[in-house]
Write an enzyme that holds these catalytic residues in place. Structure first.
Site, PDB file in Angstrom:
ATOM      1  N   ILE A 337      10.592  33.834  27.064  1.00 17.50           N
ATOM      2  CA  ILE A 337       9.461  32.904  26.914  1.00 17.50           C
ATOM      3  C   ILE A 337       8.634  32.907  28.359  1.00 17.50           C
ATOM      4  CG2 ILE A 337       8.898  30.189  27.012  1.00 17.50           C
ATOM      5  CD1 ILE A 337      11.486  29.943  25.278  1.00 17.50           C
ATOM      6  N   GLY A 339       7.844  35.757  29.648  1.00 14.32           N
ATOM      7  CA  GLY A 339       7.560  37.051  29.541  1.00 14.32           C
ATOM      8  C   GLY A 339       7.750  37.912  30.717  1.00 14.32           C
ATOM      9  N   GLU A 363      37.076  31.761  36.656  1.00 16.92           N
ATOM     10  CA  GLU A 363      38.093  30.750  36.040  1.00 16.92           C
ATOM     11  C   GLU A 363      38.474  31.202  34.785  1.00 16.92           C
ATOM     12  OE1 GLU A 363      37.815  26.566  36.983  1.00 16.92           O
ATOM     13  OE2 GLU A 363      36.470  27.074  38.931  1.00 16.92           O
TER      14      GLU A 363
HETATM   15  C1  LIG Z   1      31.768  34.801  42.377  1.00 19.78           C
HETATM   16  C2  LIG Z   1      33.204  34.769  42.242  1.00 19.78           C
HETATM   17  C3  LIG Z   1      34.023  33.693  42.403  1.00 19.78           C
HETATM   18  C4  LIG Z   1      35.394  33.536  42.309  1.00 19.78           C
HETATM   19  N1  LIG Z   1      35.964  32.629  42.797  1.00 19.78           N
HETATM   20  C5  LIG Z   1      37.510  32.572  42.975  1.00 19.78           C
HETATM   21  C6  LIG Z   1      38.347  31.635  43.467  1.00 19.78           C
HETATM   22  O1  LIG Z   1      37.713  30.743  44.196  1.00 19.78           O
HETATM   23  N2  LIG Z   1      39.459  31.710  43.659  1.00 19.78           N
HETATM   24  C7  LIG Z   1      40.267  32.598  42.792  1.00 19.78           C
HETATM   25  O2  LIG Z   1      41.405  32.721  42.730  1.00 19.78           O
HETATM   26  N3  LIG Z   1      39.282  33.935  42.156  1.00 19.78           N
HETATM   27  C8  LIG Z   1      38.142  33.637  41.984  1.00 19.78           C
HETATM   28  N4  LIG Z   1      37.382  34.657  41.369  1.00 19.78           N
HETATM   29  C9  LIG Z   1      38.010  35.793  40.507  1.00 19.78           C
HETATM   30  C10 LIG Z   1      37.999  35.405  39.127  1.00 19.78           C
HETATM   31  O3  LIG Z   1      38.713  34.503  38.824  1.00 19.78           O
HETATM   32  C11 LIG Z   1      38.425  36.745  38.642  1.00 19.78           C
HETATM   33  O4  LIG Z   1      37.258  37.624  38.912  1.00 19.78           O
HETATM   34  C12 LIG Z   1      38.162  36.791  36.984  1.00 19.78           C
HETATM   35  O5  LIG Z   1      39.574  35.843  36.770  1.00 19.78           O
HETATM   36  C13 LIG Z   1      38.620  37.867  36.343  1.00 19.78           C
HETATM   37  O6  LIG Z   1      39.328  38.834  36.908  1.00 19.78           O
HETATM   38  P1  LIG Z   1      38.978  40.393  37.453  1.00 19.78           P
HETATM   39  O7  LIG Z   1      37.793  40.181  38.026  1.00 19.78           O
HETATM   40  O8  LIG Z   1      40.114  41.159  38.260  1.00 19.78           O
HETATM   41  O9  LIG Z   1      38.748  41.022  36.115  1.00 19.78           O
HETATM   42  P2  LIG Z   1      39.777  41.810  35.240  1.00 19.78           P
HETATM   43  O10 LIG Z   1      40.890  40.964  34.983  1.00 19.78           O
HETATM   44  O11 LIG Z   1      40.080  43.236  35.871  1.00 19.78           O
HETATM   45  O12 LIG Z   1      39.074  41.987  33.702  1.00 19.78           O
HETATM   46  C14 LIG Z   1      38.187  42.974  33.589  1.00 19.78           C
HETATM   47  C15 LIG Z   1      37.791  42.965  31.985  1.00 19.78           C
HETATM   48  O13 LIG Z   1      38.920  43.108  31.259  1.00 19.78           O
HETATM   49  C16 LIG Z   1      38.979  42.109  30.415  1.00 19.78           C
HETATM   50  N5  LIG Z   1      40.495  41.847  30.119  1.00 19.78           N
HETATM   51  C17 LIG Z   1      41.451  41.664  31.021  1.00 19.78           C
HETATM   52  N6  LIG Z   1      42.492  41.271  30.527  1.00 19.78           N
HETATM   53  C18 LIG Z   1      42.451  41.366  29.069  1.00 19.78           C
HETATM   54  C19 LIG Z   1      43.212  41.040  28.148  1.00 19.78           C
HETATM   55  N7  LIG Z   1      44.675  40.986  27.978  1.00 19.78           N
HETATM   56  N8  LIG Z   1      42.366  41.032  26.722  1.00 19.78           N
HETATM   57  C20 LIG Z   1      41.262  41.390  26.654  1.00 19.78           C
HETATM   58  N9  LIG Z   1      40.357  41.639  27.825  1.00 19.78           N
HETATM   59  C21 LIG Z   1      41.029  41.452  29.043  1.00 19.78           C
HETATM   60  C22 LIG Z   1      38.356  41.145  31.149  1.00 19.78           C
HETATM   61  O14 LIG Z   1      37.982  39.891  30.124  1.00 19.78           O
HETATM   62  C23 LIG Z   1      37.151  41.555  31.695  1.00 19.78           C
HETATM   63  O15 LIG Z   1      36.200  41.724  30.630  1.00 19.78           O
HETATM   64  C24 LIG Z   1      35.963  34.679  41.486  1.00 19.78           C
HETATM   65  C25 LIG Z   1      35.252  35.622  41.044  1.00 19.78           C
HETATM   66  C26 LIG Z   1      33.930  35.765  41.365  1.00 19.78           C
HETATM   67  C27 LIG Z   1      33.302  36.955  40.683  1.00 19.78           C
END
Ligand SMILES: Cc1cc2nc3c(=O)[nH]c(=O)nc-3n(C[C@H](O)[C@H](O)[C@H](O)COP(=O)(O)OP(=O)(O)OC[C@H]3O[C@@H](n4cnc5c(N)ncnc54)[C@H](O)[C@@H]3O)c2cc1C
Length: 392
Positions: A337, A339, A363
């Site tokens: 919207i 642009g 989360e």
């Molecule tokens: C800005 C930020 C703040 C955060 N704050 C906190 C915090 O305060 N405390 C804390 O503990 N964590 C925190 N996190 C971590 C966050 O909870 C994780 O990044 C999130 O749970 C995803 O885990 P990962 O990054 O390891 O991705 P991965 O688990 O590696 O996932 C990568 C991709 O694979 C997919 N995937 C994984 N397993 C499956 C499955 N079984 N089936 C289908 N798809 C799957 C996921 O959906 C995703 O698309 C934070 C992350 C960010 C970016």
């Protein structure tokens, strides 16, 4: 005693005014400096925003879930970095103690978390354990009247300013929920150190970093609830509540983006008239409004169910999935919207577009919400889904 209706309405009005008059005007400054100004943090403490969900007897406002999400609908109208400053104390950084702490742990930490004197962080994720939270490698080894904690936690919100870490660590090697325990570790404990602040896509002003435990010695009194083995289940209960909070935040942001879009569409003229007159632009506004009202209804319904003491694992996951995907669509339409102006950092839309991307990731990612929703739905119909009983 929870707040009576009039007092709550007063609080809601005050938060709304605070957001409009104090937070929104400072958004650009927060984005530029990557920090929330000290005077704003002081105001947030004054308003009681750090203690929304903490029992009144321990210094908080003791809002029920419906009240909390209604406050978050308001807070969501401003840049999400402001919400993040108080968000861990309201949610993941305090709720494990509220749900499972000993009386001594509650007395020791909750009043200071409620006042904002202490910032709390929740340390579950690790370099090799994100969605698969059960894969955590951080260990806590009993040594007489102490535990020794070793491991690295990743992307921990508010860690750079945190005074208290709720840490999930393995007290047993097997891959079972009761192998994981939860510890309350104070900043400054020898053996606890922080990585460099992460450089993120959005939400400047909200800080994350690694938290490293190297032979970090804590007394047995730091074990949450005084019991080994309840860490994973507590973490999952904390995340259930956290998902509703995040879903409410997405609704608040979507409402802000719709307001910005309508204002811009009414002012911006093309073909000799405001673009708001064009039905294709109106369609985008209509779709965003429909999305937002649906998410709002979903979040409120789930919050009320939780307040009745019912299990909301299914509804919390549905709300988080729908609302976080929804705000992504709304932010995308807002850019459209606006642009070219929507692509420019001069307008808040570009910032929100980047900010909201996070909600589909932390989360529990959207895919993990889908797994939880499928598992819970199949359970309702008498089937046990294979392979995903431990999803975050
Ligand atoms: C800005 C930020 C703040 C955060 N704050 C906190 C915090 O305060 N405390 C804390 O503990 N964590 C925190 N996190 C971590 C966050 O909870 C994780 O990044 C999130 O749970 C995803 O885990 P990962 O990054 O390891 O991705 P991965 O688990 O590696 O996932 C990568 C991709 O694979 C997919 N995937 C994984 N397993 C499956 C499955 N079984 N089936 C289908 N798809 C799957 C996921 O959906 C995703 O698309 C934070 C992350 C960010 C970016």
């Amino acid at each position: 005693m929870p707040l009576d209706r009039d007092t709550f309405d007063l609080l809601l009005g005050t938060v709304g005014r605070f957001v409009r008059e104090r937070l929104i005007p400072r958004e650009a400054e927060v984005a530029e400096k990557n920090a929330i100004p000290a005077d704003i943090l002081a105001d947030m403490r004054e308003l009681g925003l750090y203690g929304l969900s903490i029992p009144e007897a321990l210094g908080g406002l003791q809002l029920n879930m419906e009240e909390e999400v209604r406050v978050v609908f308001e807070l969501g109208q401003a840049s999400p970095a402001f919400r993040s400053a108080v968000g861990t104390n309201v949610g993941i950084g305090s709720q494990a103690i509220v749900l499972a702490g000993t009386e001594k742990q509650k007395q020791e930490y909750l009043p200071r978390l409620a006042s904002g004197e202490l910032v709390g962080s929740f340390a579950l994720s690790e370099p090799e354990a994100g969605s698969d939270a059960m894969a955590i490698k951080t260990t806590a080894r009993r040594d007489g009247e102490h535990y020794l904690i070793d491991g690295t936690k990743r992307y921990i919100t508010n860690a750079p300013i945190s005074g208290l870490f709720t840490v999930m660590a393995r007290t047993d090697n097997s891959r079972r929920a009761d192998s994981i325990s939860c510890f309350l570790v104070e900043a400054g404990t020898p053996g606890l150190s922080l990585g460099k602040p992460d450089k993120k896509m959005g939400q400047a002003g909200a800080l994350t970093c690694d938290v490293i435990f190297d032979n970090c010695r804590v007394p047995t009194g730091a074990l949450l609830g005084g019991q080994e083995g309840n860490g994973f289940r507590t973490a999952m209960r904390v995340l259930d509540k956290g998902r509703l909070h995040i879903a409410a935040l997405c609704v608040g942001i979507a409402e802000r983006l719709i307001g910005e879009s309508v204002r811009y569409a009414a002012e911006r003229k093309q073909f000799g008239q405001p673009i708001a007159n064009f039905q294709l632009v109106q369609a985008m506004i209509a779709d965003s409004q429909t999305d937002t009202i649906a998410a709002r209804a979903m979040v409120l319904e789930a919050a009320r169910k939780r307040d009745r003491g019912e299990n909301v694992t299914l509804e919390a996951a549905c709300s988080k999935l729908f609302a976080s995907e929804m705000v992504g669509r709304v932010a995308d339409r807002a850019v459209q919207i606006f642009g070219g102006a929507g692509y420019m950092a001069e307008y808040p839309i570009e910032r929100f577009y980047r900010d909201v991307r996070l909600f589909r990731i932390f989360e529990g990612t959207s895919q993990i919400q889908q797994l939880v929703i499928a598992r819970e739905t199949m359970k309702l119909h008498g089937f046990a889904a294979a392979g995903n009983s431990e999803d975050k």
